[in-house]
Design a protein around this motif. Sequence first.
Motif, PDB file in Angstrom:
ATOM      1  N   MET A  26      42.968  49.848  33.579  1.00 54.90           N
ATOM      2  CA  MET A  26      42.834  48.692  34.486  1.00 54.90           C
ATOM      3  C   MET A  26      42.855  49.135  35.945  1.00 54.90           C
ATOM      4  SD  MET A  26      42.445  45.549  33.496  1.00 54.90           S
ATOM      5  CE  MET A  26      43.344  44.183  34.218  1.00 54.90           C
ATOM      6  N   GLU A  27      41.764  48.841  36.655  1.00 51.15           N
ATOM      7  CA  GLU A  27      41.687  49.157  38.082  1.00 51.15           C
ATOM      8  C   GLU A  27      41.451  47.880  38.874  1.00 51.15           C
ATOM      9  OE1 GLU A  27      41.340  52.252  39.999  1.00 51.15           O
ATOM     10  OE2 GLU A  27      42.505  53.055  38.334  1.00 51.15           O
ATOM     11  N   PHE A  28      41.573  47.987  40.192  1.00 54.16           N
ATOM     12  CA  PHE A  28      41.452  46.802  41.045  1.00 54.16           C
ATOM     13  C   PHE A  28      40.048  46.197  40.987  1.00 54.16           C
ATOM     14  CE2 PHE A  28      41.343  44.865  45.412  1.00 54.16           C
ATOM     15  CZ  PHE A  28      42.250  43.868  45.141  1.00 54.16           C
ATOM     16  N   THR A  29      39.019  47.065  40.988  1.00 52.93           N
ATOM     17  CA  THR A  29      37.654  46.537  41.017  1.00 52.93           C
ATOM     18  C   THR A  29      37.002  46.648  39.635  1.00 52.93           C
ATOM     19  OG1 THR A  29      36.774  48.687  41.602  1.00 52.93           O
ATOM     20  CG2 THR A  29      37.335  47.230  43.418  1.00 52.93           C
ATOM     21  N   VAL A  30      35.973  45.822  39.426  1.00 54.73           N
ATOM     22  CA  VAL A  30      35.251  45.861  38.164  1.00 54.73           C
ATOM     23  C   VAL A  30      34.645  47.247  37.946  1.00 54.73           C
ATOM     24  CG1 VAL A  30      33.311  44.906  36.886  1.00 54.73           C
ATOM     25  CG2 VAL A  30      34.713  43.409  38.271  1.00 54.73           C
ATOM     26  N   THR A  38      39.017  41.084  30.976  1.00 56.10           N
ATOM     27  CA  THR A  38      39.943  40.521  31.968  1.00 56.10           C
ATOM     28  C   THR A  38      39.427  40.721  33.383  1.00 56.10           C
ATOM     29  OG1 THR A  38      41.588  41.427  30.471  1.00 56.10           O
ATOM     30  CG2 THR A  38      42.399  40.291  32.407  1.00 56.10           C
ATOM     31  N   THR A  39      38.912  41.934  33.691  1.00 59.73           N
ATOM     32  CA  THR A  39      38.472  42.159  35.080  1.00 59.73           C
ATOM     33  C   THR A  39      37.217  41.368  35.410  1.00 59.73           C
ATOM     34  OG1 THR A  39      37.545  44.222  34.276  1.00 59.73           O
ATOM     35  CG2 THR A  39      39.426  44.402  35.717  1.00 59.73           C
ATOM     36  N   PHE A  45      38.892  36.016  37.874  1.00 58.29           N
ATOM     37  CA  PHE A  45      38.850  36.378  39.298  1.00 58.29           C
ATOM     38  C   PHE A  45      38.322  37.797  39.519  1.00 58.29           C
ATOM     39  CE2 PHE A  45      42.504  33.370  39.129  1.00 58.29           C
ATOM     40  CZ  PHE A  45      41.932  32.373  39.864  1.00 58.29           C
ATOM     41  N   PRO A  46      37.067  38.087  39.208  1.00 52.43           N
ATOM     42  CA  PRO A  46      36.577  39.471  39.328  1.00 52.43           C
ATOM     43  C   PRO A  46      36.601  39.957  40.781  1.00 52.43           C
ATOM     44  CG  PRO A  46      34.746  37.986  39.021  1.00 52.43           C
ATOM     45  CD  PRO A  46      35.991  37.171  38.822  1.00 52.43           C
ATOM     46  N   VAL A  47      36.988  41.221  40.987  1.00 52.08           N
ATOM     47  CA  VAL A  47      36.902  41.863  42.304  1.00 52.08           C
ATOM     48  C   VAL A  47      35.790  42.889  42.226  1.00 52.08           C
ATOM     49  CG1 VAL A  47      38.087  43.310  43.978  1.00 52.08           C
ATOM     50  CG2 VAL A  47      39.367  41.574  42.742  1.00 52.08           C
ATOM     51  N   TRP A  48      34.697  42.680  42.950  1.00 51.48           N
ATOM     52  CA  TRP A  48      33.555  43.579  42.870  1.00 51.48           C
ATOM     53  C   TRP A  48      33.629  44.628  43.975  1.00 51.48           C
ATOM     54  CZ3 TRP A  48      30.851  42.871  38.536  1.00 51.48           C
ATOM     55  CH2 TRP A  48      30.848  41.602  37.949  1.00 51.48           C
ATOM     56  N   ALA A  49      33.557  45.898  43.595  1.00 53.07           N
ATOM     57  CA  ALA A  49      33.581  46.978  44.585  1.00 53.07           C
ATOM     58  C   ALA A  49      32.396  46.828  45.535  1.00 53.07           C
ATOM     59  CB  ALA A  49      33.545  48.328  43.882  1.00 53.07           C
ATOM     60  N   GLY A  50      31.243  46.407  44.979  1.00 55.21           N
ATOM     61  CA  GLY A  50      30.043  46.258  45.792  1.00 55.21           C
ATOM     62  C   GLY A  50      30.255  45.262  46.918  1.00 55.21           C
ATOM     63  N   GLU A  51      30.900  44.136  46.581  1.00 55.38           N
ATOM     64  CA  GLU A  51      31.136  43.115  47.593  1.00 55.38           C
ATOM     65  C   GLU A  51      32.043  43.662  48.688  1.00 55.38           C
ATOM     66  OE1 GLU A  51      31.252  39.320  45.439  1.00 55.38           O
ATOM     67  OE2 GLU A  51      32.686  38.740  46.996  1.00 55.38           O
TER      68      GLU A  51
END
Lengths: 446, 446
Positions: free
Chosen positions: A97-101, A210-211, A215-221
């Motif tokens: 599990m990491e912060f971004t997708v 889950t990621t 509430f997905p966090v996209w590294a790209g964004e």
Amino acid sequence: MAAQVEAVVEMSNINGNGVAASCRERLCSALDGLWRSIVGFAGKLAKIAREDPRRVAHALKVGLALTLVSVLYYVTPLFQGFGVSTLWAVLTVVVVMEFTVGGTLIKGLNRAFATLVAGFIAVGAHKVADLCGDKGEPILLAVFVFLLASAATFSRFIPEIKARYDYGVTIFILTFSLVAVSSYRVEELIKLAHQRFSTIVVGVLTCLATTVFVFPVWAGEDLHKLAAGNLDKLAGFLEGMEFECFREDPTSDDLENKAFLQVYKSVLNSKATEDSLCNFAKWEPGHGKFGFRHPWGQYQKLGALCRQCASSMEALASYVVTLTKSQYPEANPVLSFKVRATCGEMSLYSAKTLRELSAAIRTMTVPSKASTHMSAAVKAAKCLRSELSEDAALLEVMHVPVIASLLSDLVLQIQKITESVDNLAKLAKFKNPEKTQKEVVINVGS
Amino acid sequence: MAAQVEAVVEMSNINGNGVAASCRERLCSALDGLWRSIVGFAGKLAKIAREDPRRVAHALKVGLALTLVSVLYYVTPLFQGFGVSTLWAVLTVVVVMEFTVGGTLIKGLNRAFATLVAGFIAVGAHKVADLCGDKGEPILLAVFVFLLASAATFSRFIPEIKARYDYGVTIFILTFSLVAVSSYRVEELIKLAHQRFSTIVVGVLTCLATTVFVFPVWAGEDLHKLAAGNLDKLAGFLEGMEFECFREDPTSDDLENKAFLQVYKSVLNSKATEDSLCNFAKWEPGHGKFGFRHPWGQYQKLGALCRQCASSMEALASYVVTLTKSQYPEANPVLSFKVRATCGEMSLYSAKTLRELSAAIRTMTVPSKASTHMSAAVKAAKCLRSELSEDAALLEVMHVPVIASLLSDLVLQIQKITESVDNLAKLAKFKNPEKTQKEVVINVGS
């Protein structure tokens, strides 16, 4: 006698009360200190959460994924399918599990593929070692583990592998060693390997679900916003320059503490974040405004240019600060006014260009007005050059002194470095050179 | 008829030979290509090994540690002591072994302490959950796992914890979840926890023994060398400047491709390496010339100053390159010569100072001659300033144009940024702004 006893009892009561009172006081002050530090810590946590509420969401998501995967363990029919290997699903969730997708995706894929490949090779190694009889088997297994672990560890020094597959290589070594070593004692190796691989896949899928869906966090964004933010910071510096230094009545009292002289500094150190976000973003599926083949590499190129620009701003900022401190009189107000006005124009239009570009990135719109501002700034720069070249006396003497003044800035910085090394020598107790004073004196003379 | 058959057979033979020949050719060229890429890859590996032979040693050390720890599994009496938990020793070695002693130490301590603490809390959680009966137990355990995993994950966003205990927190979550979840099915929980902890300690000790006693790589030593190397690079730039730009006959033909204009660039990006080495070095025991309480923090301060210096060098370098390209005539040779000579002195003495400082760090000797060179450089800088201030006309007009020229450099850089964003907009297919051509025209006019 009775009166005496009473008096003694009273005294000890008073003393007792006194001790109790001072104890209570001390306890109160300790509790007060504890309470204050708790409040302080809570305030810090609240600040971290407020800065980026997605952090709270991420923490809850990790809890959720772990709880989901532990259901495998509690529900008896599911548990009987996977056996004790269920633990590997829990382990996978914690580690993947990491912060971004994108981060989760890379780690999950690395883990699943590395486990699969290493498992196959390890089973093969077991078969080969099995042929050598009971005594030869552990020796051959140990040799295999030594060779593969060494080779795989060395491969982590190859930059391309380090950047993308570092985690995969770790898992490769891990799985190969575990399977090869335990093959010596375990009877149903294939069944065990199969169970373990499927639990790992279950773990990875739980993480991904889950990621991506909560509430997905996209590294790209984040990378996209970082690029726009950096442009805004550069613009902020130029706007500050224009307002504080090139207006008709510059407010140059305590320039050094102005916020605009610090604003570009975070751009200088943005490379590491940018590189990792870009690495993650390349693996993310299309989402929102970003297609699957969005040109993420371009953000790195833009970032490199922004950092170079920030580095020039640092030179300019340090020069301006030195200049305002020394307070030279302005003996040629007409020329000064002219140059200052042009400098103001250059700053203003450059800042406008940068703001336009940042807005263009934020809204993903082609930057239409930027080129207008840009050409105004370039025109001002050209105008300045031609003005200066008309004033021949100025042009002649200008360029060498520019270098000279930049160099004398450098000298001051190197003086600071010297002080820092002296300080290090003192603190780390460097030994004194084995020279007589004479030699040093000769050296000064030479 | 027979002759015809013979002819057909012969024809097909010839054809067959032809096909075989072309197959052989293709096979040969494929093998050739394969061979070449193998040779290329081997060359790359050899280069990586040659650059730093300690990398090979590290790879072999990982192999050695894994082989040592797997002996626990092969030797039956040892295996019976630890049971299946032996696998955790293998897992620990794979995950904890790092390139430097400090790195391994931090990871090992983090792992051991986090396992111990999480194990205790998890056993406590199991006791509490046990009180709630068969139905309540899994629910309560799941709630505990959710709460602790969320809280621990959130704590990783606190910068102090992120820097030092990130790995420890991961292991905390891992151990707590594993023990708490498996407590539902495992009978002898305490025995299992005890076995697992002791195997982890065995794994950590194996790693430490291998990293410390077999060709140790000390993070502190690397940090020390990095500091000296950075000073040398800065000196290299100034020596290059002196030789190429401030001699009587400057050889300024193609200044842009000179090596000295690139040499300081790696200093700019040294922060991440420096920070991690410093973090590791603080944990290392005394070794060689470095005591246990060596002032490692000083290296970070020195590094920050070096990076600032490199950043000023970047500004100077870009200005010098622009200047030599534009080839302004020098109309005031006397002044030019004077300023140039002083610039040469400043560069030369600054470079000498830096070389002295670097040598002082390398040999751990107090830098005695550095201050002499430094004062010569400072004197030259002062001399230049007073020379310039004598020439009042020059002083008056100099400072504003310096800022102006630095600014016009910035304008050029921002132009490059604009092009980069335009390129991004094209590649990422940004949408066009919803404006009519009219509005744009009005805007240009304003």
